[in-house]
Design a protein around this motif. Structure first.
Motif, PDB file in Angstrom:
ATOM      1  N   ILE A 271      31.917  35.351 -42.581  1.00 34.90           N
ATOM      2  CA  ILE A 271      32.025  36.730 -43.078  1.00 34.90           C
ATOM      3  C   ILE A 271      30.840  37.050 -43.992  1.00 34.90           C
ATOM      4  CG2 ILE A 271      33.533  38.411 -44.205  1.00 34.90           C
ATOM      5  CD1 ILE A 271      35.848  36.444 -43.679  1.00 34.90           C
ATOM      6  N   ARG A 272      30.477  36.072 -44.791  1.00 35.61           N
ATOM      7  CA  ARG A 272      29.340  36.300 -45.700  1.00 35.61           C
ATOM      8  C   ARG A 272      28.086  36.674 -44.895  1.00 35.61           C
ATOM      9  NH1 ARG A 272      25.127  33.873 -48.430  1.00 35.61           N
ATOM     10  NH2 ARG A 272      25.156  32.018 -47.112  1.00 35.61           N
ATOM     11  N   ILE A 273      27.866  35.955 -43.802  1.00 41.65           N
ATOM     12  CA  ILE A 273      26.669  36.219 -42.979  1.00 41.65           C
ATOM     13  C   ILE A 273      26.784  37.593 -42.290  1.00 41.65           C
ATOM     14  CG2 ILE A 273      25.256  35.386 -41.028  1.00 41.65           C
ATOM     15  CD1 ILE A 273      25.140  33.523 -43.471  1.00 41.65           C
ATOM     16  N   ILE A 274      27.986  37.889 -41.807  1.00 41.75           N
ATOM     17  CA  ILE A 274      28.182  39.187 -41.120  1.00 41.75           C
ATOM     18  C   ILE A 274      27.806  40.332 -42.067  1.00 41.75           C
ATOM     19  CG2 ILE A 274      29.963  40.759 -40.199  1.00 41.75           C
ATOM     20  CD1 ILE A 274      31.340  38.261 -39.012  1.00 41.75           C
ATOM     21  N   VAL A 329      28.085  35.449 -34.741  1.00 42.07           N
ATOM     22  CA  VAL A 329      28.082  34.757 -36.044  1.00 42.07           C
ATOM     23  C   VAL A 329      29.306  33.842 -36.155  1.00 42.07           C
ATOM     24  CG1 VAL A 329      28.207  35.072 -38.565  1.00 42.07           C
ATOM     25  CG2 VAL A 329      26.768  36.606 -37.189  1.00 42.07           C
ATOM     26  N   CYS A 330      30.472  34.353 -35.787  1.00 41.17           N
ATOM     27  CA  CYS A 330      31.696  33.546 -35.921  1.00 41.17           C
ATOM     28  C   CYS A 330      31.617  32.294 -35.059  1.00 41.17           C
ATOM     29  CB  CYS A 330      32.928  34.361 -35.521  1.00 41.17           C
ATOM     30  SG  CYS A 330      33.352  35.582 -36.756  1.00 41.17           S
ATOM     31  N   PHE A 405      35.995  42.231 -48.585  1.00 43.74           N
ATOM     32  CA  PHE A 405      34.758  41.448 -48.687  1.00 43.74           C
ATOM     33  C   PHE A 405      33.568  42.315 -49.072  1.00 43.74           C
ATOM     34  CE2 PHE A 405      37.573  39.216 -45.824  1.00 43.74           C
ATOM     35  CZ  PHE A 405      37.460  37.908 -46.240  1.00 43.74           C
ATOM     36  N   TYR A 406      32.622  41.668 -49.716  1.00 46.86           N
ATOM     37  CA  TYR A 406      31.387  42.334 -50.171  1.00 46.86           C
ATOM     38  C   TYR A 406      30.228  41.403 -49.846  1.00 46.86           C
ATOM     39  CZ  TYR A 406      35.015  44.531 -53.017  1.00 46.86           C
ATOM     40  OH  TYR A 406      36.159  45.170 -53.428  1.00 46.86           O
ATOM     41  N   PRO A 407      29.017  41.945 -49.746  1.00 47.06           N
ATOM     42  CA  PRO A 407      27.891  41.027 -49.547  1.00 47.06           C
ATOM     43  C   PRO A 407      27.805  40.018 -50.694  1.00 47.06           C
ATOM     44  CG  PRO A 407      27.222  43.296 -49.124  1.00 47.06           C
ATOM     45  CD  PRO A 407      28.612  43.358 -49.679  1.00 47.06           C
TER      46      PRO A 407
END
Ligand SMILES: Cc1cc2nc3c(=O)[nH]c(=O)nc-3n(C[C@H](O)[C@H](O)[C@H](O)COP(=O)(O)OP(=O)(O)OC[C@H]3O[C@@H](n4cnc5c(N)ncnc54)[C@H](O)[C@@H]3O)c2cc1C
Ligand code: SF4
Ligand code: SF4
Lengths: 492, 400
Positions: A271-274, A329-330, A405-407
């Motif tokens: 998720i962080r990468i997305i 990504v996942c 979520f946030y960057p």
């Protein structure tokens, strides 16, 4: 909270009051009643026992349990339903003169006791201020009164081809005013933002009766935003009476994806990468093993794993592209696609709220705790909060999912359930919360991501805010010298 | 059972990790604790379910017309359940609390959003039965009960038949109290439609109320007497099919009688279903009728009987008719304000409900069509639009 209880004093009633108050004298009561009737009209004031009882609680789980124990959290003296900002301004002036507490009330879905009238006084129920005032297609805004129910607002927008994008699980049972006062977050917040991001401008009444109105502009550079003081103030600094909000065209397309991961870290990293790549899924929900078992037991491939669901929505072409990037990504990070199933299951069942109803009468003490943390400390916070809760005697379950979520970081949403082996359920409840809050603070997290402070979190506000709390107290004193606005909350 | 086990497996697994002695205590508490929080004696109310509702965050509140009209927590679905719980536990006893138990439109809007599949009116019926048993039912409602028990209909100075001679027929038509006394035109058009297509239909020499108001208000024994008498007389009519103009009658004869142990031995249908059958068989011939209509789904028809398509298909079969849909439509319909005897128990709320629904409808067309005599009467009162029953529109089209 006080453990000394007073018996319900009204005729024919048999219950204890957890936050007892010295009742007003008969003359005082009559005088105030007449004054309130003059302000809002007879049909908009009540002092019937039945109405006072109905406004004695919100959705604070331990206070719900008190009902089973024959207790009522607190009784207001009066319930008032204003219809205009001017009504509220006059109520506030009167409350200051009479030194009466005023507690704003939306739909009582707050989970920390913020709307409980612990000092009696007046409940100001905002439900009769629920009009849609303007819908602007060019500016993509809607102007509404804050007593509007969330689902009724969203239904209205959907009929016209828009969405607010703010879909909390309490959509069906909470108001816009409550969202603003608690700085709420919807389940689709990773794309659309929290209610703080959705707000453009507002009208509000300050504790001494001053009415302010901020300008509906996309951004200004005209000093600190005074209206923002009301956001997250939980009715302690004033009452919001109108708001202009951002809206979006109803999404053209929705893509559902679900993945299983062997480890929570891998999924968090995905998720962080997305997000780092500039893709903001409307919904991103990651469940630890325990919660995966709880929610997705029907999908075999999820056994022993962590489930991640993603919902991407918006413009057709953009969504297709976002869908393929997030899929890549996942899978690169160890995720195995399990199709639409779990995401569709979540969509279908997301409003099935049963836990408190099912578990409380079985003497299971149950609650949820949402906190936020930067990416670099996320796993540490998750592990330390789970261990802290599990370390308390009587805790049967401690689990979490991450759903906003946030960057820069993430919100974890913990659930605990247990049954006290010794001591009272209320003490047990406090002990688990205490352990969780300490672990959160120690790991560098914020003690609340979107539910707020209310009564329950007040003891930890000092540690959370540090010297900012002193500043906040100074502001409170300046704006509300008589401390009439929602006293006993937020550590103020 | 297996599904339940799977659902709670995550908890079982967590419990299995506890020390053996703790495990036992946890399980025993889990299974027995509830008893402490329920009344000691026997109650007709399902207090266990009422408690679940009282502890719910009101997930159906946005769609409850009574709450949306009252805009007060007291009238929230879970709010009423909470007061019901406190009443059943003997912790409150005021007249206001008792009266609140009747503030429900019995519209089942709540049920579509309820994770427990509750309809608050069903929960409240049990409480009302207990109030009757404890002689606490409000006096005004005792008056309604006496009226029905003595005159066999809820209307004063009333009629209980269409005045027709019973005859040999396959179909029994039961008009219902409201049609007989307030909306005879519905019975007249229905009978004429059936006559015109050559269907032999009979009526009862004396129609007793189906008993729905008695059941709703908690007069269980009286209701059972009505159910027994009506089920018997319907059987004696020899008809295998029975049609009713009133959705509440259909629901009561079909579902509530069966639950109460008096199943009706005939196929009970609403007129909208029967008209559609006749249209599809080519027996009803419909002619052009240039009309813009808005169709209002009666709550009981749409949500309790799930009859949603049939009335629409009847209207769509009429050449020239254009049917508009209000924003809250089909299973999401909104109560007209008459349901659950609200007009009698809470007249002010009832009018607020009516105004809210009416303003949604009359924005869309000058004629509101519905398939329930009570809804028709409600919309007639506002005089904002022409209010018609489906049977009238069908009849008009046949006679063009
Ligand atoms: C099942 C369930 C799911 C939930 N899911 C979410 C979720 O997904 N996201 C989330 O953020 N929260 C969630 N919550 C928490 C809760 O719904 C929110 O805190 C919501 O914002 C409260 O709104 P309300 O109208 O019910 O406010 P209330 O509970 O009535 O009041 C909350 C606070 O706001 C103040 N207040 C109310 N109206 C005004 C006003 N006009 N001006 C000033 N102060 C006011 C009150 O005084 C009180 O302090 C959930 C709660 C439940 C029960
Ligand atoms: S039956 Fe209708 S009026 Fe009664 S609680 Fe449910 S939604 Fe509200
Ligand atoms: S009827 Fe169902 S959804 Fe409505 S308040 Fe009761 S339990 Fe909750």
């Amino acid at each position: 909270m006080s453990s000394e209880n007073t018996t319900g004093h009204t005729h024919g009633s048999d219950y204890e009051i957890v936050y007892p108050q010295t009742p007003l004298s008969a003359e005082q009561k009559e005088q105030i009643l007449v004054n309130l009737q003059k302000i809002v009209g007879k049909r908009n004031v009540s002092h019937r026992e039945l109405d006072r009882l109905s406004y004695s609680r919100d959705y604070w789980p331990i206070a719900l349990r008190w009902m089973l124990e024959g207790k009522v959290p607190a009784l207001p003296e009066f319930v008032v339903w204003p219809e205009t900002a001017d009504h509220i301004s006059r109520i506030m002036r009167m409350a200051n003169e009479e030194n009466l507490a005023v507690t704003p009330f939306g739909e009582g879905s707050g989970v920390l006791g913020a709307a409980i009238p612990v000092q009696g006084g007046i409940i100001v129920d905002m439900k009769r201020m629920n009009a849609v005032l303007a819908l602007d297609d060019t500016n993509l805004t809607i102007t509404v009164q804050p007593g509007i129910n969330g689902m009724n607002l969203e239904r209205f927008l959907n009929q016209k081809g828009y969405t607010l994008g703010h879909i909390p699980q309490s959509l069906y049972c909470s108001t816009l005013g409550g969202w603003l006062a608690c700085r709420a977050a919807g389940q689709f917040s990773t794309k659309y933002g929290k209610i703080d991001d959705i707000l453009i401008s507002l009208e509000a009444v300050f504790p001494q009766g001053t009415i302010i109105r901020s300008k509906p502009v996309p951004k200004s550079s005209t000093g600190p935003r005074i209206d923002m003081l009301l956001l997250g103030a939980e009715g302690t600094l004033g009452i919001i009476t109108e708001a202009t909000l951002k809206i979006w065209p109803y999404p053209e397309k929705r893509v559902l994806q679900s993945y299983v991961f062997s480890h929570l870290e891998e999924a968090l990293e995905s998720i962080r990468i997305i997000l780092r790549r500039g893709i903001f899924p409307a919904v991103a929900r990651l469940y630890d093993q325990v919660e995966t078992e709880r929610h997705f037991y029907r999908t075999k491939k999820t056994r022993g794993k962590c489930v991640l669901i993603l919902i991407l929505e918006g413009d057709r072409e953009l969504v297709d592209l976002e869908g393929s990037v997030s899929h890549a990504v996942c899978t690169e990070h160890g995720g195995i696609s399990v199709g639409e199933g779990p995401a569709a299951h979540w969509l279908e069942t997301r409003f099935n709220v049963k836990e408190i109803s099912e578990f409380t009468p079985r003497d299971v003490v149950f609650d949820t705790i949402e906190v936020s943390v930067m990416w670099d400390k996320s796993m540490e916070l998750y592990q330390s909060m789970i261990s802290a809760m599990k370390s308390i005697d009587g805790v049967i379950i401690a689990s979490a999912h991450a759903s906003h979520f946030y960057p820069q970081g993430v919100c974890f949403y913990f659930t605990f359930g247990g049954t006290p082996m010794t001591g009272s359920p209320t003490d047990f409840y406090q002990t688990v919360w205490d352990a969780a809050m300490k672990a959160c603070l120690h790991a560098g997290g914020s003690i609340s991501h979107h539910h707020g402070i209310g009564i329950l979190r007040s003891p930890w506000v000092q540690q959370e805010l540090g010297s900012s709390l002193e500043v906040l107290r100074t502001i409170k004193k300046a704006l509300d010298p008589e401390y009439v606005m929602n006293p006993g909350k937020m550590g103020l | 059972m297996l599904e339940e086990f799977k659902k709670y497996f995550w908890i079982a697994k967590a419990i299995s990790r506890l020390a053996l002695s703790t495990q036992k205590e946890v399980v025993v508490r889990f299974l027995t604790a509830k008893k402490k929080y329920l009344p000691d004696g026997k109650t007709k109310a399902h207090v266990d379910d009422i408690l679940k509702c009282a502890l719910c965050p009101n997930m159906c509140r946005f769609d409850c017309p009574v709450l949306q009209a009252a805009k007060s927590e007291t009238y929230a679905p879970a709010g009423r359940a909470r007061i019901a719980y406190l009443l059943e536990m003997g912790r409150v006893s005021s007249q206001d609390a008792v009266d609140l138990m009747y503030a429900c439109a019995a519209c089942s809007a709540c049920q579509q959003w309820c994770p427990f599949d509750f309809s608050v009116d069903d929960l409240l019926i049990g409480v009302r039965r207990d109030l009757v048993d404890r002689n606490l039912a409000p006096e005004m409602l005792m008056g309604i009960r006496d009226q029905i028990v003595n005159s066999h209909t809820i209307y004063q100075n009333s009629r209980t038949s269409l005045g027709l001679e019973p005859r040999e027929a396959d179909i029994l038509y039961v008009a219902g109290c409201t049609v007989l006394n307030k909306e005879r035109v519905i019975a007249q058009t229905t009978m004429k439609i059936l006559e015109k297509v050559g269907i032999a239909v009979t009526t009862l020499p004396e129609e007793w109320c189906c008993g729905a108001p008695l059941n709703l208000l908690g007069f269980e024994n009286d209701f059972k007497e009505f159910a027994a008498r009506n089920a018997d007389i319907i059987e004696k009519s020899g008809c295998k099919k029975m049609i009713c103009s009133c959705p509440e009658c259909v629901y009561t004869f079909k579902d509530v009688y069966a639950e109460a142990g008096f199943p009706v031995k005939a196929d009970v249908m609403h007129t909208s279903e029967y008209f559609l059958e006749l249209i599809e068989q080519g027996k009803i011939q419909l002619k052009e009728l240039n009309k813009d209509l808005v169709y209002h789904d009666p709550c009981v028809l749409a949500r309790k009987l799930h009859i949603i398509e049939q009335p629409r298909r009847v209207l769509e079969a009429i050449p020239g008719v254009s049917v508009r849909e209000p924003p809250l439509t089909r299973e999401h319909t909104r109560c007209c304000g008459i349901g659950g005897l609200l007009a009698m128990t809470n007249p002010e709320l009832s009018v607020t409900l009516l105004r809210a629904r009416d303003s949604e409808l009359c924005e869309l067309a000058d004629t509101v069509v519905t398939a329930c005599p009570a809804c028709k009467i409600a919309f007639k009162r506002t005089r904002n639009s022409e209010s018609r029953d489906l049977s009238e529109i069908v009849f008009e089209s046949m006679n063009q």
